[in-house]
Write an enzyme that holds these catalytic residues in place. Structure first.
Site, PDB file in Angstrom:
ATOM      1  N   PRO A  35       4.366 -10.497  99.810  1.00  0.00           N
ATOM      2  CA  PRO A  35       4.171  -9.777  98.538  1.00  0.00           C
ATOM      3  C   PRO A  35       3.430  -8.440  98.619  1.00  0.00           C
ATOM      4  O   PRO A  35       2.320  -8.292  98.113  1.00  0.00           O
ATOM      5  CB  PRO A  35       3.410 -10.789  97.699  1.00  0.00           C
ATOM      6  CG  PRO A  35       2.618 -11.571  98.698  1.00  0.00           C
ATOM      7  CD  PRO A  35       3.513 -11.672  99.908  1.00  0.00           C
ATOM      8  N   CYS A  36       4.095  -7.454  99.183  1.00  0.00           N
ATOM      9  CA  CYS A  36       3.497  -6.121  99.273  1.00  0.00           C
ATOM     10  C   CYS A  36       3.329  -5.493  97.887  1.00  0.00           C
ATOM     11  O   CYS A  36       2.538  -4.561  97.723  1.00  0.00           O
ATOM     12  CB  CYS A  36       4.307  -5.222 100.189  1.00  0.00           C
ATOM     13  SG  CYS A  36       6.062  -5.146  99.826  1.00  0.00           S
TER      14      CYS A  36
END
Length: 160
Positions: free
Chosen positions: A126-127
């Protein structure tokens, strides 16, 4: 041997790429740093059932942490950043500086940002949960509008 498929999502088509059956890429249409299509291998729409199932559950608000096996290819520093991304809880955010601190390199927030931008497995790694020091949105390979939509979704402000 690389194989890929394309699956629908609330954010447009997602290209899933596997290397020897292990997920090594998840790319959005128009994503910055998206590899050329010819590197994705042959198309196989049967190989990605578990990943697609988990993505559907995530987009339905039923899944908060992915468990599919991943093959993250990058430098040791990039892999350490991507490992930290996976530790950010669903619905929360971290700053680049806080990630740099967690890595024991407090002056490396720019390097963390560069590694974050090269994340090959968006959404699952989850950047989108990384924000600027002032709490504002900063660059996102899938575009700031998608980043905002993902953050709003995880905070319960928007369900699909």
């Amino acid at each position: 041997m690389k194989q890929h498929t394309v699956t629908d999502s609330p954010y447009g088509p997602l290209t899933l790429v596997a290397d020897d059956g292990v997920l090594c890429g998840l790319y959005m249409t128009g994503q910055r740093h998206r590899p050329p299509e010819e590197t994705f291998g042959t198309r196989d729409d049967t190989l990605f059932a578990e990943t697609e199932e988990q993505l559907k559950a995530y987009f339905a608000g039923e899944l908060k942490q992915f468990t599919v096996e991943l093959r993250l290819t990058g430098t040791p520093f990039q892999r350490s950043v991507w490992d930290q991304l996976r530790r950010i809880p669903y619905g929360e955010t971290r700053t680049y500086g806080r990630l740099a601190d967690a890595l024991g390199t407090p002056t490396a927030s720019r390097a963390v940002g560069l590694a974050n931008g090269r994340n090959p497995i968006g959404i699952i790694v989850p950047c989108h949960r990384v924000i600027g020091a002032n709490g504002g949105l900063t660059g996102y390979g899938g575009g700031l509008e998608r980043k905002q939509r993902l953050l709003d979704f995880e905070r319960g402000a928007a369900l699909f």
